[in-house]
Scaffold this active site. Structure first.
Site, mmCIF file in Angstrom:
data_model
loop_
_atom_site.group_PDB
_atom_site.id
_atom_site.type_symbol
_atom_site.label_atom_id
_atom_site.label_comp_id
_atom_site.label_asym_id
_atom_site.label_seq_id
_atom_site.Cartn_x
_atom_site.Cartn_y
_atom_site.Cartn_z
ATOM 1 N N ASP A 30 -27.420 93.856 -9.681
ATOM 2 C CA ASP A 30 -27.108 95.178 -9.133
ATOM 3 C C ASP A 30 -28.318 95.681 -8.333
ATOM 4 O O ASP A 30 -29.461 95.549 -8.772
ATOM 5 C CB ASP A 30 -26.785 96.152 -10.278
ATOM 6 C CG ASP A 30 -26.117 97.425 -9.782
ATOM 7 O OD1 ASP A 30 -24.952 97.650 -10.120
ATOM 8 O OD2 ASP A 30 -26.774 98.203 -9.050
ATOM 9 N N ILE A 31 -28.047 96.282 -7.171
ATOM 10 C CA ILE A 31 -29.130 96.730 -6.288
ATOM 11 C C ILE A 31 -29.850 97.972 -6.838
ATOM 12 O O ILE A 31 -31.006 98.228 -6.492
ATOM 13 C CB ILE A 31 -28.577 96.992 -4.855
ATOM 14 C CG1 ILE A 31 -29.682 96.930 -3.832
ATOM 15 C CG2 ILE A 31 -27.826 98.311 -4.780
ATOM 16 C CD1 ILE A 31 -29.192 96.868 -2.389
ATOM 17 N N ASN A 86 -15.446 100.069 -14.377
ATOM 18 C CA ASN A 86 -14.869 101.357 -13.971
ATOM 19 C C ASN A 86 -13.661 101.142 -13.046
ATOM 20 O O ASN A 86 -13.694 100.248 -12.193
ATOM 21 C CB ASN A 86 -15.920 102.190 -13.232
ATOM 22 C CG ASN A 86 -17.118 102.513 -14.108
ATOM 23 O OD1 ASN A 86 -16.981 102.744 -15.305
ATOM 24 N ND2 ASN A 86 -18.305 102.524 -13.520
ATOM 25 N N HIS A 92 -15.655 106.893 -12.106
ATOM 26 C CA HIS A 92 -16.993 106.458 -11.653
ATOM 27 C C HIS A 92 -17.002 105.123 -10.930
ATOM 28 O O HIS A 92 -18.046 104.474 -10.848
ATOM 29 C CB HIS A 92 -17.991 106.412 -12.820
ATOM 30 C CG HIS A 92 -18.084 107.711 -13.563
ATOM 31 N ND1 HIS A 92 -18.720 108.817 -13.040
ATOM 32 C CD2 HIS A 92 -17.580 108.091 -14.755
ATOM 33 C CE1 HIS A 92 -18.621 109.820 -13.902
ATOM 34 N NE2 HIS A 92 -17.930 109.409 -14.944
ATOM 35 N N GLN A 93 -15.851 104.698 -10.375
ATOM 36 C CA GLN A 93 -15.862 103.473 -9.577
ATOM 37 C C GLN A 93 -16.274 103.822 -8.161
ATOM 38 O O GLN A 93 -15.574 104.570 -7.466
ATOM 39 C CB GLN A 93 -14.483 102.795 -9.568
ATOM 40 C CG GLN A 93 -14.494 101.471 -8.804
ATOM 41 C CD GLN A 93 -13.131 100.784 -8.781
ATOM 42 O OE1 GLN A 93 -12.093 101.427 -8.999
ATOM 43 N NE2 GLN A 93 -13.125 99.494 -8.498
ATOM 44 N N HIS A 99 -15.304 94.985 -10.724
ATOM 45 C CA HIS A 99 -16.615 94.436 -11.117
ATOM 46 C C HIS A 99 -16.960 94.849 -12.528
ATOM 47 O O HIS A 99 -16.722 95.978 -12.941
ATOM 48 C CB HIS A 99 -17.718 94.868 -10.149
ATOM 49 C CG HIS A 99 -17.783 96.339 -9.883
ATOM 50 N ND1 HIS A 99 -16.897 96.978 -9.032
ATOM 51 C CD2 HIS A 99 -18.607 97.305 -10.347
ATOM 52 C CE1 HIS A 99 -17.190 98.267 -8.982
ATOM 53 N NE2 HIS A 99 -18.220 98.507 -9.791
ATOM 54 N N PHE A 100 -17.530 93.906 -13.259
ATOM 55 C CA PHE A 100 -18.046 94.160 -14.603
ATOM 56 C C PHE A 100 -19.557 94.294 -14.505
ATOM 57 O O PHE A 100 -20.225 93.436 -13.919
ATOM 58 C CB PHE A 100 -17.697 93.000 -15.546
ATOM 59 C CG PHE A 100 -16.263 93.016 -15.992
ATOM 60 C CD1 PHE A 100 -15.270 92.523 -15.156
ATOM 61 C CD2 PHE A 100 -15.912 93.522 -17.222
ATOM 62 C CE1 PHE A 100 -13.943 92.539 -15.559
ATOM 63 C CE2 PHE A 100 -14.590 93.546 -17.631
ATOM 64 C CZ PHE A 100 -13.599 93.059 -16.802
ATOM 65 N N HIS A 101 -20.084 95.387 -15.077
ATOM 66 C CA HIS A 101 -21.533 95.555 -15.206
ATOM 67 C C HIS A 101 -21.962 94.932 -16.542
ATOM 68 O O HIS A 101 -21.342 95.202 -17.581
ATOM 69 C CB HIS A 101 -21.900 97.037 -15.282
ATOM 70 C CG HIS A 101 -21.559 97.863 -14.088
ATOM 71 N ND1 HIS A 101 -22.502 98.257 -13.170
ATOM 72 C CD2 HIS A 101 -20.386 98.416 -13.683
ATOM 73 C CE1 HIS A 101 -21.927 99.018 -12.252
ATOM 74 N NE2 HIS A 101 -20.634 99.132 -12.537
HETATM 75 P P1 5GP Z 1 -19.378 101.303 -9.867
HETATM 76 O O1 5GP Z 1 -19.852 102.720 -9.943
HETATM 77 O O2 5GP Z 1 -18.389 101.107 -8.739
HETATM 78 O O3 5GP Z 1 -18.854 100.798 -11.186
HETATM 79 O O4 5GP Z 1 -20.659 100.435 -9.581
HETATM 80 C C1 5GP Z 1 -20.976 99.922 -8.321
HETATM 81 C C2 5GP Z 1 -22.312 99.239 -8.457
HETATM 82 O O5 5GP Z 1 -22.537 98.474 -7.301
HETATM 83 C C3 5GP Z 1 -23.490 100.217 -8.599
HETATM 84 O O6 5GP Z 1 -24.192 99.966 -9.814
HETATM 85 C C4 5GP Z 1 -24.357 99.923 -7.373
HETATM 86 O O7 5GP Z 1 -25.735 99.980 -7.629
HETATM 87 C C5 5GP Z 1 -23.908 98.516 -6.989
HETATM 88 N N1 5GP Z 1 -24.027 98.249 -5.557
HETATM 89 C C6 5GP Z 1 -23.556 99.031 -4.547
HETATM 90 N N2 5GP Z 1 -23.839 98.471 -3.355
HETATM 91 C C7 5GP Z 1 -24.492 97.310 -3.631
HETATM 92 C C8 5GP Z 1 -25.038 96.286 -2.799
HETATM 93 O O8 5GP Z 1 -24.987 96.330 -1.561
HETATM 94 N N3 5GP Z 1 -25.611 95.236 -3.417
HETATM 95 C C9 5GP Z 1 -25.694 95.145 -4.792
HETATM 96 N N4 5GP Z 1 -26.295 94.073 -5.293
HETATM 97 N N5 5GP Z 1 -25.181 96.089 -5.597
HETATM 98 C C10 5GP Z 1 -24.596 97.166 -5.027
#
Ligand code: 5GP
Length: 138
Positions: A30-31, A86, A92-93, A99-101
């Site tokens: 994750d970035i 999410n 919070h998506q 995607h799974f964190h």
């Molecule tokens: P969500 O809130 O949709 O569950 O999480 C999206 C995740 O994607 C966030 O934790 C965010 O930091 C990550 N993310 C968003 N853009 C990028 C990207 O360009 N590269 C990477 N590696 N992660 C990203």
């Protein structure tokens, strides 16, 4: 489905720190990590939410998820972690691609913070609700 930042990562148009890849799934860092080792596991199939995903992609994610968790534990040395997925902006998506964190929890101040506004389940209402849910599988 419209293109997302994750489909651009999958196509190579946007760089990432790759962790794992096979024919159905892809994992990368994750970035904006909540803790060191915060990894994202995504299907190559471009589904927005989990309920829209094919059984094949879901099975592939399920097969790989414990292996990603083991790799993150082995490398970070952190044995406690959260797995988060999410669905929908209100939940919070931010990126409209499943995607799974995998988020290590090294201490109370790092990793995922969870709000858990629990209520108690009414027995009769619970019985009715579970029956309605079971009908969905008939
Ligand atoms: P969500 O809130 O949709 O569950 O999480 C999206 C995740 O994607 C966030 O934790 C965010 O930091 C990550 N993310 C968003 N853009 C990028 C990207 O360009 N590269 C990477 N590696 N992660 C990203």
């Amino acid at each position: 489905m419209s293109e997302t930042i994750f489909s651009k990562i999958l196509s190579g148009a946007i760089p990432c720190h790759k962790v794992y890849e096979d024919d159905r799934v892809f994992a990368f860092l994750d970035i904006n990590p909540l803790s060191t080792g915060h990894t994202l596991l995504i299907p190559k199939e471009a589904a927005k939410t989990l309920d829209a995903l094919s059984e094949e992609s879901a099975a592939a994610l399920g097969r790989v998820l414990p292996r990603i968790c083991r790799a993150v534990i082995a490398v970070t040395g952190v044995r406690e972690y959260n797995v988060l997925e999410n669905n929908g902006a209100g939940a919070h998506q931010a990126v409209a691609h499943v995607h799974f964190h995998i988020i290590p929890k090294p201490s109370s101040s790092e990793g995922l913070g969870v709000g858990w506004p629990a209520r108690s389940l009414d027995t009769q209402a619970g019985a009715k609700l579970a029956a309605r849910l079971r009908e969905q599988f008939e």
